[in-house]
Write a protein that holds these residues in place. Sequence first.
Motif, PDB file in Angstrom:
ATOM      1  N   TYR A  23     -60.199 -53.384 -32.256  1.00 55.83           N
ATOM      2  CA  TYR A  23     -59.515 -54.491 -31.619  1.00 55.83           C
ATOM      3  C   TYR A  23     -58.023 -54.176 -31.622  1.00 55.83           C
ATOM      4  N   TYR A  25     -54.357 -56.252 -31.592  1.00 57.00           N
ATOM      5  CA  TYR A  25     -53.827 -57.587 -31.771  1.00 57.00           C
ATOM      6  C   TYR A  25     -52.351 -57.634 -31.384  1.00 57.00           C
ATOM      7  N   THR A  26     -51.924 -58.770 -30.827  1.00 61.69           N
ATOM      8  CA  THR A  26     -50.503 -58.957 -30.537  1.00 61.69           C
ATOM      9  C   THR A  26     -49.888 -59.794 -31.670  1.00 61.69           C
ATOM     10  N   PRO A  27     -48.597 -59.651 -31.890  1.00 60.38           N
ATOM     11  CA  PRO A  27     -48.020 -60.300 -33.067  1.00 60.38           C
ATOM     12  C   PRO A  27     -47.836 -61.811 -32.934  1.00 60.38           C
TER      13      PRO A  27
ATOM     14  N   TYR B 133     -62.670 -58.768 -41.262  1.00 58.64           N
ATOM     15  CA  TYR B 133     -62.183 -59.380 -40.030  1.00 58.64           C
ATOM     16  C   TYR B 133     -61.827 -60.853 -40.174  1.00 58.64           C
ATOM     17  N   PRO B 137     -54.616 -60.274 -38.918  1.00 56.90           N
ATOM     18  CA  PRO B 137     -54.537 -58.868 -38.498  1.00 56.90           C
ATOM     19  C   PRO B 137     -53.135 -58.287 -38.617  1.00 56.90           C
ATOM     20  N   ILE B 138     -52.116 -59.127 -38.662  1.00 58.06           N
ATOM     21  CA  ILE B 138     -50.749 -58.623 -38.681  1.00 58.06           C
ATOM     22  C   ILE B 138     -50.241 -58.433 -40.106  1.00 58.06           C
TER      23      ILE B 138
END
Lengths: 151, 391
Positions: A23, A25-27, B133, B137-138
């Motif tokens: 995947y 991801y954008t921040p 998951y 994610p950041i």
Amino acid sequence: MAWKRWRIEDVIHYPGSQEVEEYVYTPGLHGLEAAKAFKEGRILGMKCGDGVYVPPKTYCPDGREGELVEVKGPWRVVTYTIVYEDFYGNKLEEPQVLALIKPDDADHGGLIHIVKVDPERIHLGMEVKPHWKPPEKREGKITDIEYFEPA
Amino acid sequence: MKTNIFVKDRVAVVGAGLTLFRRRHLETPRELAWEAARQALESAGLTFDDIDCVVTGTAPDAFDGVHFNGEYIADSGGFGKPTVRVYVGGGTGVFVPVAAWWHAASGLCNTVLAVAEEKMSPAHPHPQGVFAYIWDPILERPLGPNLIWIFAMEMRRYMYKCNTTKETIALVSVKNKRNALDHPAAQAAANITVEDVLNSELLVWPVNRLDISPVSDGAAAVILARENEARRITDSPVWVEGIGFTLDNTHWYNRELAFPRYVNYAARMAYKMAGIERPWREIDVAEPYDPFDYKELHHIEGLMLARPCEAPKLLEEGWFDRSGELPTSPSGGLLGVGNPIAAAGLMKVAEIFWQLRYEAGPRQVKKPVHYGLAQAWGDLMQVGTVIVLSN
């Protein structure tokens, strides 16, 4: 013991995997600001009605929009754990200390990060400081902070 | 004082069923769900034709490895009927009967089949991978977190705030695994000592192997019915007196980890509806969610069955034993019976149903019981689900 039974060798099975392997991801809106700040060696928080939150969120817990502020510390250990095994149950060569670390100038939460310290020495309330990667190696990620270390 | 909410009908639980909890069941997820549903119907003397509506629940699809898993397992009596899947992570098991309750209480359905299933073992190399998951994610994923981390940190915080030790907390594991010896579906029942827990493999300090529930496959089901229907079905319906559910913020590190606020709010909601003002006296038997041993104590306090930080002391006194003042996890809980996520929460509801019908056999608690509760918790450590039952 119970978890040593019912192993995969014991049953007829059909392997399957998902075709999505990764995947991206954008921040996010405030996340982008936080990422830029990481590159500059700064850490942002969000000033909300009930105090400053770290890390910044896009919105405050009360649903309103907050104001980005820089937090400077000093940082303290709120709680911690010592990891002895990796994801798959393999022993780590050296135990790794992970902690929830909150700056004194924020009211809520903090960052989860590695603390480079002897597991015997870590304690709640311990003062720590971020150890940044050199500026040219920073990518706007949480890992731009290599680890926290005793202040 | 009870809240003045409008419900068309009182609702009762009239039947319950449970598969064996095992790692690597031969049965497919839908067969597990069907088996639990079949048993629940049989215990109520009903057939699939008698069911008006179906509520299914499973935790992340990624365990079973089938997307739309709720619909996949709805084979257990769901087709041709109003069927819905609910999902609040680990809290799903108790949320399934909560959703079934409003189906019936609203008057929409006379009889509701609530079934929860989880088959964790298909995920390879380890089901733990699925939890990768759930992280941000950041900010979190780049550090390579695994699920046990957060619980280790929360446990450490609880030990610090409440000035308690691993030795005391291990007593929960000892109690629950011992209770599970009397449970025919149990996967991890054992007669162990505190030393066994402390000497088991150290995973993530302060969490050892025996502080944690196992990876499991299994399913559970209950039948709910409106009052008139319930009284036709059985002489001993178990009434749903209160339900509660609350979501806390996603950033778990923004909270005080030593007290589960999400469980507390959900409990207050359920108690208010049930007219319970002093839960520590009025609840006779409880099934707090216990995937980790400290979690049972943490949740007992959130449920106001003990004051904050009082649970470890009461535990040492035997207060929560089956013969104690307020038996908790008489089934053996997740630590003893097993933890097929959604099914484990519903197993707890089924246990309270059996306790309140005095049908728990060797697991029946010593004291007379009138009110019982089951609780689960899930999502990103942020949802509390509670159901209060009476006989």
